[in-house]
Design a protein around this motif. Sequence first.
Motif, PDB file in Angstrom:
ATOM      1  N   SER A  89       0.833  -1.207   0.000  1.00 18.39           N
ATOM      2  CA  SER A  89       0.000   0.000   0.000  1.00 18.39           C
ATOM      3  C   SER A  89       0.867   1.256   0.000  1.00 18.39           C
ATOM      4  O   SER A  89       0.521   2.278  -0.624  1.00 18.39           O
ATOM      5  CB  SER A  89      -0.923   0.009   1.223  1.00 18.39           C
ATOM      6  N   GLU A  90       2.026   1.187   0.701  1.00 12.23           N
ATOM      7  CA  GLU A  90       2.947   2.318   0.723  1.00 12.23           C
ATOM      8  C   GLU A  90       3.721   2.407  -0.588  1.00 12.23           C
ATOM      9  O   GLU A  90       4.006   3.501  -1.082  1.00 12.23           O
ATOM     10  CB  GLU A  90       3.923   2.177   1.894  1.00 12.23           C
ATOM     11  N   VAL A  91       4.069   1.264  -1.131  1.00  7.18           N
ATOM     12  CA  VAL A  91       4.790   1.232  -2.407  1.00  7.18           C
ATOM     13  C   VAL A  91       3.969   1.897  -3.503  1.00  7.18           C
ATOM     14  O   VAL A  91       4.484   2.696  -4.308  1.00  7.18           O
ATOM     15  CB  VAL A  91       5.132  -0.225  -2.792  1.00  7.18           C
ATOM     16  N   GLU A  92       2.690   1.599  -3.536  1.00  4.14           N
ATOM     17  CA  GLU A  92       1.826   2.146  -4.577  1.00  4.14           C
ATOM     18  C   GLU A  92       1.673   3.657  -4.456  1.00  4.14           C
ATOM     19  O   GLU A  92       1.479   4.355  -5.462  1.00  4.14           O
ATOM     20  CB  GLU A  92       0.474   1.448  -4.543  1.00  4.14           C
ATOM     21  N   LYS A  93       1.778   4.187  -3.248  1.00  2.00           N
ATOM     22  CA  LYS A  93       1.718   5.649  -3.062  1.00  2.00           C
ATOM     23  C   LYS A  93       2.877   6.332  -3.768  1.00  2.00           C
ATOM     24  O   LYS A  93       2.768   7.476  -4.207  1.00  2.00           O
ATOM     25  CB  LYS A  93       1.746   5.998  -1.577  1.00  2.00           C
ATOM     26  N   ILE A  94       3.991   5.627  -3.865  1.00  2.00           N
ATOM     27  CA  ILE A  94       5.166   6.184  -4.527  1.00  2.00           C
ATOM     28  C   ILE A  94       5.103   5.976  -6.039  1.00  2.00           C
ATOM     29  O   ILE A  94       5.406   6.875  -6.821  1.00  2.00           O
ATOM     30  CB  ILE A  94       6.450   5.543  -3.952  1.00  2.00           C
ATOM     31  N   TYR A  95       4.653   4.785  -6.461  1.00  2.00           N
ATOM     32  CA  TYR A  95       4.747   4.431  -7.881  1.00  2.00           C
ATOM     33  C   TYR A  95       3.517   4.771  -8.711  1.00  2.00           C
ATOM     34  O   TYR A  95       3.629   5.009  -9.919  1.00  2.00           O
ATOM     35  CB  TYR A  95       5.108   2.949  -8.016  1.00  2.00           C
ATOM     36  N   GLN A  96       2.337   4.808  -8.101  1.00  2.59           N
ATOM     37  CA  GLN A  96       1.145   5.169  -8.866  1.00  2.59           C
ATOM     38  C   GLN A  96       1.245   6.567  -9.480  1.00  2.59           C
ATOM     39  O   GLN A  96       0.932   6.740 -10.671  1.00  2.59           O
ATOM     40  CB  GLN A  96      -0.111   5.070  -7.980  1.00  2.59           C
ATOM     41  N   PRO A  97       1.688   7.586  -8.733  1.00  2.00           N
ATOM     42  CA  PRO A  97       1.836   8.911  -9.353  1.00  2.00           C
ATOM     43  C   PRO A  97       2.841   8.918 -10.502  1.00  2.00           C
ATOM     44  O   PRO A  97       2.654   9.648 -11.487  1.00  2.00           O
ATOM     45  CB  PRO A  97       2.321   9.786  -8.184  1.00  2.00           C
ATOM     46  N   MET A  98       3.905   8.110 -10.385  1.00  2.00           N
ATOM     47  CA  MET A  98       4.886   8.035 -11.465  1.00  2.00           C
ATOM     48  C   MET A  98       4.259   7.455 -12.731  1.00  2.00           C
ATOM     49  O   MET A  98       4.553   7.897 -13.853  1.00  2.00           O
ATOM     50  CB  MET A  98       6.080   7.195 -11.017  1.00  2.00           C
ATOM     51  N   LYS A  99       3.366   6.488 -12.543  1.00  2.00           N
ATOM     52  CA  LYS A  99       2.653   5.904 -13.679  1.00  2.00           C
ATOM     53  C   LYS A  99       1.683   6.915 -14.281  1.00  2.00           C
ATOM     54  O   LYS A  99       1.597   7.075 -15.511  1.00  2.00           O
ATOM     55  CB  LYS A  99       1.910   4.657 -13.220  1.00  2.00           C
ATOM     56  N   MET A 100       0.968   7.629 -13.436  1.00  5.56           N
ATOM     57  CA  MET A 100      -0.003   8.618 -13.902  1.00  5.56           C
ATOM     58  C   MET A 100       0.675   9.752 -14.672  1.00  5.56           C
ATOM     59  O   MET A 100       0.122  10.290 -15.633  1.00  5.56           O
ATOM     60  CB  MET A 100      -0.782   9.179 -12.718  1.00  5.56           C
ATOM     61  N   LEU A 101       1.884  10.120 -14.237  1.00  4.24           N
ATOM     62  CA  LEU A 101       2.611  11.211 -14.878  1.00  4.24           C
ATOM     63  C   LEU A 101       3.420  10.736 -16.093  1.00  4.24           C
ATOM     64  O   LEU A 101       4.214  11.498 -16.642  1.00  4.24           O
ATOM     65  CB  LEU A 101       3.552  11.871 -13.861  1.00  4.24           C
ATOM     66  N   LYS A 102       3.246   9.467 -16.477  1.00  2.00           N
ATOM     67  CA  LYS A 102       3.918   8.886 -17.636  1.00  2.00           C
ATOM     68  C   LYS A 102       5.436   8.818 -17.458  1.00  2.00           C
ATOM     69  O   LYS A 102       6.189   8.793 -18.439  1.00  2.00           O
ATOM     70  CB  LYS A 102       3.582   9.674 -18.911  1.00  2.00           C
ATOM     71  N   MET A 103       5.857   8.762 -16.182  1.00  2.18           N
ATOM     72  CA  MET A 103       7.283   8.587 -15.911  1.00  2.18           C
ATOM     73  C   MET A 103       7.691   7.136 -16.124  1.00  2.18           C
ATOM     74  O   MET A 103       8.873   6.827 -16.253  1.00  2.18           O
ATOM     75  CB  MET A 103       7.605   9.029 -14.478  1.00  2.18           C
ATOM     76  N   MET A 104       6.695   6.248 -16.138  1.00  3.03           N
ATOM     77  CA  MET A 104       6.926   4.836 -16.457  1.00  3.03           C
ATOM     78  C   MET A 104       5.666   4.294 -17.130  1.00  3.03           C
ATOM     79  O   MET A 104       4.554   4.706 -16.794  1.00  3.03           O
ATOM     80  CB  MET A 104       7.302   4.040 -15.203  1.00  3.03           C
ATOM     81  N   ASP A 105       5.843   3.384 -18.068  1.00  2.00           N
ATOM     82  CA  ASP A 105       4.680   2.819 -18.760  1.00  2.00           C
ATOM     83  C   ASP A 105       4.120   1.634 -17.972  1.00  2.00           C
ATOM     84  O   ASP A 105       4.667   1.244 -16.936  1.00  2.00           O
ATOM     85  CB  ASP A 105       5.027   2.421 -20.202  1.00  2.00           C
ATOM     86  N   ASP A 106       3.024   1.049 -18.475  1.00  2.00           N
ATOM     87  CA  ASP A 106       2.359  -0.033 -17.753  1.00  2.00           C
ATOM     88  C   ASP A 106       3.273  -1.238 -17.548  1.00  2.00           C
ATOM     89  O   ASP A 106       3.279  -1.856 -16.475  1.00  2.00           O
ATOM     90  CB  ASP A 106       1.100  -0.470 -18.510  1.00  2.00           C
ATOM     91  N   ILE A 107       4.036  -1.573 -18.571  1.00  2.00           N
ATOM     92  CA  ILE A 107       4.919  -2.744 -18.466  1.00  2.00           C
ATOM     93  C   ILE A 107       5.997  -2.517 -17.409  1.00  2.00           C
ATOM     94  O   ILE A 107       6.250  -3.381 -16.561  1.00  2.00           O
ATOM     95  CB  ILE A 107       5.552  -3.058 -19.840  1.00  2.00           C
ATOM     96  N   GLU A 108       6.614  -1.346 -17.456  1.00  2.00           N
ATOM     97  CA  GLU A 108       7.660  -1.036 -16.485  1.00  2.00           C
ATOM     98  C   GLU A 108       7.083  -0.976 -15.068  1.00  2.00           C
ATOM     99  O   GLU A 108       7.697  -1.448 -14.112  1.00  2.00           O
ATOM    100  CB  GLU A 108       8.330   0.289 -16.834  1.00  2.00           C
ATOM    101  N   TYR A 109       5.886  -0.412 -14.956  1.00  2.00           N
ATOM    102  CA  TYR A 109       5.233  -0.313 -13.647  1.00  2.00           C
ATOM    103  C   TYR A 109       4.963  -1.703 -13.080  1.00  2.00           C
ATOM    104  O   TYR A 109       5.324  -1.995 -11.925  1.00  2.00           O
ATOM    105  CB  TYR A 109       3.927   0.470 -13.781  1.00  2.00           C
ATOM    106  N   ASP A 110       4.340  -2.570 -13.880  1.00  2.00           N
ATOM    107  CA  ASP A 110       4.004  -3.910 -13.396  1.00  2.00           C
ATOM    108  C   ASP A 110       5.258  -4.701 -13.030  1.00  2.00           C
ATOM    109  O   ASP A 110       5.292  -5.409 -12.014  1.00  2.00           O
ATOM    110  CB  ASP A 110       3.208  -4.670 -14.470  1.00  2.00           C
ATOM    111  N   MET A 111       6.288  -4.577 -13.850  1.00  2.00           N
ATOM    112  CA  MET A 111       7.530  -5.285 -13.582  1.00  2.00           C
ATOM    113  C   MET A 111       8.173  -4.787 -12.273  1.00  2.00           C
ATOM    114  O   MET A 111       8.628  -5.588 -11.450  1.00  2.00           O
ATOM    115  CB  MET A 111       8.514  -5.091 -14.746  1.00  2.00           C
ATOM    116  N   THR A 112       8.162  -3.482 -12.078  1.00  2.00           N
ATOM    117  CA  THR A 112       8.753  -2.908 -10.865  1.00  2.00           C
ATOM    118  C   THR A 112       7.970  -3.317  -9.628  1.00  2.00           C
ATOM    119  O   THR A 112       8.559  -3.705  -8.605  1.00  2.00           O
ATOM    120  CB  THR A 112       8.789  -1.367 -10.967  1.00  2.00           C
ATOM    121  N   ILE A 113       6.658  -3.259  -9.699  1.00  2.00           N
ATOM    122  CA  ILE A 113       5.817  -3.637  -8.558  1.00  2.00           C
ATOM    123  C   ILE A 113       6.035  -5.108  -8.199  1.00  2.00           C
ATOM    124  O   ILE A 113       6.124  -5.466  -7.010  1.00  2.00           O
ATOM    125  CB  ILE A 113       4.329  -3.374  -8.867  1.00  2.00           C
ATOM    126  N   ASN A 114       6.150  -5.957  -9.182  1.00  2.00           N
ATOM    127  CA  ASN A 114       6.392  -7.380  -8.909  1.00  2.00           C
ATOM    128  C   ASN A 114       7.757  -7.613  -8.268  1.00  2.00           C
ATOM    129  O   ASN A 114       7.893  -8.448  -7.368  1.00  2.00           O
ATOM    130  CB  ASN A 114       6.265  -8.189 -10.199  1.00  2.00           C
TER     131      ASN A 114
END
Length: 212
Positions: A89-114
């Motif tokens: 839940s804390e990890v997503e607070k950091i990475y969700q905004p990066m995804k929304m701002l197009k700092m990372m794409d869906d593939i990179e986001y999913d790979m990083t979260i995993n």
Amino acid sequence: MNFKELVQARHSAVNFVKKEKLTAEEINNIFELTKLAPSAYNLQFTDYLVITDEEKKERIRELSYNQYKIHTASAVIIVMGNKNSIEMSEVEKIYQPMKMLKMMDDIEYDMTINQIKDFSENLKADPHKLETELVRNTGLQAMLLMLSAKENGFDTCPMHIHNVEQLREEFHIPNHLLPIMMITIGKSVDKTRPRGYRKPVGEFVHVNGFGE
């Protein structure tokens, strides 16, 4: 001052100007630089408790074998590792905004979260590994904090924390925060204290292995 001058100017202070205050603006300025320190997966494992109140500072002094530098310091900073930093839940607070701002794409986001999920589960399975990770990451921030303090005109001294459980009770520190060290901060009384002996670089730096 440039970086070389800053590092050379930073000394561990043994005594501070007693009535020097640390303002809310100065605290903010110091931590605005401190927060730029690296951390594993950018999870930002470090929390701080900044004590400027004189009575509370004296209580820390009592718990720390009455070390005088605590009495004269403008503040005492408790550096803590945050065990909750690896909760998804804390990890997503950091990475969700990066995804929304197009700092990372869906593939990179999913790979990083995993990757972080595996990292998190590994740490949760071994409390010693988690504590080691907290110490490693808070150490990086603590060093930058001391350099940031010097850049902002303040001196520091890193210190052990004693009587941790009493400190927890006194300041209502939640269990997910692990006190690791404390740093006294203020304006040093002694501006010319010589630096202690440092080993020559060749004694502790080994390039491409160790000699036979």
